[in-house]
Design an enzyme around this catalytic site. Structure first.
Site, PDB file in Angstrom:
ATOM      1  CB  CYS B  81      -0.548   0.465   0.950  1.00 14.16           C
ATOM      2  SG  CYS B  81      -1.735  -1.976   1.580  1.00 14.16           S
ATOM      3  N   GLY B 116     -13.123  -9.503  -6.661  1.00 11.19           N
ATOM      4  CA  GLY B 116     -13.170  -9.040  -5.168  1.00 11.19           C
ATOM      5  C   GLY B 116     -12.388  -9.793  -3.887  1.00 11.19           C
ATOM      6  NE  ARG B 188     -21.027  -8.801   2.550  1.00 13.83           N
ATOM      7  CZ  ARG B 188     -19.391  -9.085   1.820  1.00 13.83           C
ATOM      8  NH1 ARG B 188     -19.228 -10.116   3.031  1.00 13.83           N
ATOM      9  NH2 ARG B 188     -19.165  -8.778   1.683  1.00 13.83           N
ATOM     10  CB  CYS B 199     -13.631  -2.657   5.150  1.00 12.86           C
ATOM     11  SG  CYS B 199     -13.853  -3.790   6.470  1.00 12.86           S
ATOM     12  CB  CYS B 200     -10.327   0.751   2.276  1.00  9.03           C
ATOM     13  SG  CYS B 200      -9.197  -0.402   1.951  1.00  9.03           S
TER      14      CYS B 200
END
Ligand SMILES: [Zn+2]
Lengths: 130, 382
Positions: B81, B116, B188, B199-200
């Protein structure tokens, strides 16, 4: 004129041959650790060099089967249903990631936990009555 | 720094899902736009630095060849990142050392290629073999944080609410709808106590900044710029035993070094873009950056002191939570946001009279390390 020594040959470490975290010891089946003979640091897994003093004088040791749960989560992604995992600080100051099982005693940080081996699977569970 | 380096232009595509675009397709438009806005010709460019983690071989050259930008050194950088910010660091360092005058920095990533799920980590890592994923790491950080602090899951949700409120103002953000605390908590579950809205998102993106020396800046006749006041890159240090996950030392140490380089104090900052990959991170980083004492981050958040009108605007862009987090692009996008804020180009989310801006990204899930990398930049309006 003194001769310069020939360049030494470095050899690769066969770390893929020994990446199983569970091993058999005189004490029974325990998590595998490595202790440095030079500085005494203990590390998780099979290592050939000490990450602190860089000594190669290391030996395979069983890690304690008890420790304290530092933190945990119940993971809902990754396809295994709900899976509890956490970091356990073993009694010799080695931290390991571990699967967790909870029964009557709910998981909480700082809870005493112990290793349970079931076939080839292993996990930690809260110490009953603690 | 020996010589001052300046950000003289920035361009990016809105982060999102672009299944019809390759790495090249994502990056070429912002590359052309950034050069144009800087008034820089191809022949002015001395070096190209490209941050990405999953682009494969020669990603940088595949992009630059499309506009015939060759010959000069192109350096591909992977620091997870922190890849894009590391590329900025390399460019700023080369300029500061007087080696080059004009550098192009590209951050690019295409996460939709994975279809995903959580970010793929190195299969060679011990904890990855055990099944660790990034949400689990941050969730454990959150569990411990809530245990040690007077904080609740509502505070974790409040971070997301603020991020979405900021993101709603940002045309470059992947998520532009506001959410409520109730919606965040009802989303969720991903890794308790983190829900999906803490969450990003995964997505694709590309951002490009042009950096120049003082000399080149004057030669090119550029107006607004952001001076690089600090550029710090740290690597993680292994801990075989206990580690305090609520006090990530890599960010504490990097922030300390960045403030020293810039010669400023935490309260001087007008804005910070933090690595808020998961909502817990923002709270932890308030403390790491010295915005507040340990154990008092939630008060800062609850009192609105980190949003528009507060002491320091944290993640005016919406941060990773709302703007999105195409890994290698994020660090460059943060610098773009700082540049736009410091040069008055931030539109509806403009911070009035912004003078000092900081950007912060960590990188990587690696067993035994807090993070593999941490990059911090501080910029001053110039
Ligand atoms: Zn040693």
């Amino acid at each position: 004129m003194s001769a310069t020594p020939e360049a030494p040959v470095s050899v690769p470490i066969a770390d893929l041959d020994s990446d199983d975290l569970l091993g058999s010891f005189a004490e029974g089946r325990r998590l595998v650790g490595t202790r440095c003979g030079n500085c005494g640091q203990t590390m998780i897994g099979s290592r050939v060099v000490c990450s602190s003093c860089v000594s190669r004088d290391v030996s395979r040791v069983p890690l304690p089967g008890t420790g304290v749960l530092y933190s945990f989560t119940r993971l809902h992604v990754g396809g295994d249903g709900v899976r509890a995992v956490g970091y356990v600080d073993l009694d010799d100051d080695v931290r390991t990631l571990a699967d967790l099982r909870e029964d009557a005693t709910p998981l909480r940080p700082d809870a005493p936990v112990e290793l349970v081996v079931d076939g080839d699977a292993w996990f930690f569970t809260p110490v009953t009555g603690a | 720094m020996a010589e001052d380096a300046y950000v003289i232009s920035a361009s990016m595509i809105p982060f999102g899902k672009y299944r019809s675009s390759s790495y090249v397709g994502l990056a070429v438009s912002p590359l052309i736009d950034a050069l144009q806005r800087a008034g820089v010709q191809k022949s002015d460019v001395d070096a190209v630095y490209v941050g990405h983690s999953y682009g494969g071989m020669m990603t940088g050259q595949r992009i630059t060849k499309e506009i015939g930008l060759g010959t000069v050194p192109t350096v591909n950088v992977d620091n997870a990142c922190s890849s894009g910010a590391t590329a900025v660091h390399e460019a700023a360092t080369a300029i500061a050392q007087g080696l080059i005058d004009v550098a192009v920095v590209i951050g690019v990533e295409k996460l939709t290629q994975f279809g995903g799920g959580t970010l793929p980590l190195s299969p060679e890592d011990r904890e990855v073999k055990q099944g660790i994923v990034m949400p689990a790491v941050y969730a454990m950080r959150a569990t411990r944080y809530l245990y040690e602090n007077d904080a609740t899951v509502d505070d974790l949700a409040l971070v997301s609410v603020k991020a979405r409120r900021h993101g709603a103002l940002n045309p470059f953000a992947q998520y532009r709808q506001e959410v409520t605390v109730e919606q965040v908590l009802a989303a969720r579950p991903v890794a308790d106590p983190l829900t999906l809205l803490m969450c990003c998102p995964t997505g694709d993106g590309a951002a490009v900044v042009v950096l120049a020396s003082e000399r080149a800046r004057h030669r090119l006749g550029i107006g607004g710029a952001a001076r690089v006041a600090a550029s710090v890159l740290h690597s993680g240090q292994v801990q075989e035993g206990f580690r305090d996950m609520t006090k990530p030392e890599i960010t504490y140490q990097s922030a300390r070094d960045a403030y020293a380089q810039a010669g400023i104090e935490p309260h001087d900052l007008d804005m910070i873009e933090f690595h808020d990959a998961f909502s817990i991170a923002e709270l932890v980083y308030y403390e790491a950056f010295g915005l507040t004492e340990k154990h008092s981050a939630v008060a800062l958040l609850r009192d609105g002191r980190t949003t528009f009108g507060g002491d320091v605007v944290v993640n005016p862009s919406g941060g990773l939570l709302a703007k999105g987090h195409p890994v290698g692009a994020s660090g460059v996008a943060q610098v773009a946001e700082a540049f736009w804020q410091l040069t008055g180009q931030a539109g509806a989310r403009q911070i009035e009279d912004a003078r000092w801006a900081a950007t912060h990204v960590t990188g990587g899930g690696t067993a035994g390390l807090d993070h593999g990398a941490c990059t911090i930049h501080i910029f001053e309006a110039a």
